[in-house]
Design a protein around this motif. Sequence first.
Motif, mmCIF file in Angstrom:
data_model
loop_
_atom_site.group_PDB
_atom_site.id
_atom_site.type_symbol
_atom_site.label_atom_id
_atom_site.label_comp_id
_atom_site.label_asym_id
_atom_site.label_seq_id
_atom_site.Cartn_x
_atom_site.Cartn_y
_atom_site.Cartn_z
ATOM 1 N N GLU A 58 15.284 27.313 -12.519
ATOM 2 C CA GLU A 58 15.899 26.122 -11.906
ATOM 3 C C GLU A 58 15.016 24.886 -12.093
ATOM 4 N N ASN A 59 14.382 24.794 -13.252
ATOM 5 C CA ASN A 59 13.436 23.712 -13.520
ATOM 6 C C ASN A 59 13.621 23.256 -14.965
ATOM 7 N N THR A 87 12.896 27.660 -1.930
ATOM 8 C CA THR A 87 12.949 26.609 -2.954
ATOM 9 C C THR A 87 12.074 25.411 -2.592
ATOM 10 N N TRP A 134 9.649 33.704 -3.213
ATOM 11 C CA TRP A 134 10.703 34.365 -2.462
ATOM 12 C C TRP A 134 10.091 35.354 -1.469
ATOM 13 N N PHE A 172 8.245 30.037 -8.517
ATOM 14 C CA PHE A 172 9.481 30.205 -7.747
ATOM 15 C C PHE A 172 9.253 31.328 -6.726
ATOM 16 N N TYR A 175 15.260 32.859 -1.135
ATOM 17 C CA TYR A 175 14.552 31.976 -2.060
ATOM 18 C C TYR A 175 13.914 30.821 -1.287
ATOM 19 N N SER A 217 8.510 26.354 -2.943
ATOM 20 C CA SER A 217 8.213 26.524 -4.363
ATOM 21 C C SER A 217 7.863 25.189 -5.007
ATOM 22 N N ASP A 218 8.643 24.160 -4.681
ATOM 23 C CA ASP A 218 8.370 22.833 -5.243
ATOM 24 C C ASP A 218 7.018 22.301 -4.781
#
Length: 507
Positions: free
Chosen positions: A235-236, A416, A258, A256, A414, A419-420
């Motif tokens: 997703e990047n 997200t 989780w 990423f 997830y 993760s960022d």
Amino acid sequence: MHPFDGKLQRRVLPMLFGMLLLIQVTLVGALELAGMNYSTTYTARPHIVSFQMGPPFFRMSGGIAFTQTAIGEDGWTLKDLHYDSERVDGDRLQATLERNGQLTTVQAHIFDWQLVPLVNFVRASDGESAVTLFGELVDKEAERRVRSDKNMIINFHPAFENTLLGLRLLQADLLLIDRRAADLFKDEGQYILGTGEIQPTEEDVIANRARFDTVRAWLSAQDDRVQSYVVGDIENPVSYRANDGRLRFSGAPRWFAWRDSDEVHIERLDVMVAVGLHKFLAESVGAATLAVAAIYDLPVRDARASQELYKYLVDQGSEEDSALAEELTNNVEKLHASLVRSLERLYKTHPEGKRFLNAAGRLEPQERSDFVDGVLRPVGEMGDHQWERVQTAWMEVIDDPRFREASRDFPVTYLTELSDRLSAMIAEENGINPTVYAALKTSMHYTALLKLYKQQDRAGFARLAAELSEVSATPQSPKDYAVKTPTVYPRGRDLRRLEQEGSDGSR
């Protein structure tokens, strides 16, 4: 001197010399990272796994994954990639881009030791996962021994096997979990380096360790619990453009993250019991009870204490004690409920499932005293050696293919946003290990570009792959060094001892 001393010397000294030589041979040529030896002894299975956004990929593959196809920025489109072997290594790949009807040829910057395996990776068309620590060995007995010693098995996509880039991607997977990844791989005490890489100084490694500590401290302070992650471009997006005669990319590697979804805990316990319970019910209902207690992390001594406490509470009967007795009752009911769910699962899949289900009925309590006599008492009667056997058996259950297969689909959450933030912090810390981070970033960018090229021009990509088929991807240093990628990540016991046990058949 004893009359046999001369003969003993003639016989024993050569043997001792041979043993010393064997030890020397064992010690030299060992692949190591910051003093920890990595095994290349075992044969691993090839890692060919396609990416799908779902629990099976994250739980069974993870590691490093490249999933994106590059997109052009500001109207730029890719027209051609050309390899010129006459140019200096690192400047041999050129890209022809188009914008507003004008063609522009720009210089790409990638070294042969990186480009060759990446082209092979994209050419294979099978799988987006590059490396995993959740791998398998060809020899299943060796795999059992490796896992029982808490070590992990490394599998590489065939394109990265026995390549320096494979080593760098493995290190990228370790950057957040192993402080030793602040250094670089060595063999015989000598750094393994590719063209364009610089040997780190002691000060460099110390700085990398400080970066590792900073990121880990930040991660530990977060409210969200990270169970694991996949490194790469999930997703990047990766984009490209021409700038000042050079090919430029946008998009930094993403961790990423989780964790288990909230409902996973009970589901995992049920599956573990379902897979392993027949081992214990074949012995006795008491053994099955202990097995359920074990899977719920209930030590045998606590079970015995609960039994005695429960007897006392039932006999005394005060209001406060009744509340505690009720809590104990609820705990046992939970154990029994899991047992029944697991047996019902077995009833459908195991030839002896009906007998197991009947056994569950014998454990079902009708009134409070039955909790003690039917559930807690059998636990208290079992000895420590039986407890140890149960613990060993549960380790076997975790490695059982049926459990591994069932656990693939346990839901995940997830993380997200985290993760960022985590990925941004790693970038701010110069990738923790700048050499490894640079190789990861290059791999992410050029895999996406090569995917686009193959998608748009299969003939052109086939030509490029043919041109690179005879190009060497060997490291620059040590000279003529042949990389052997490891197959075991040493989290547990020393690997030399483990391999020796495997070679002589002992345990």
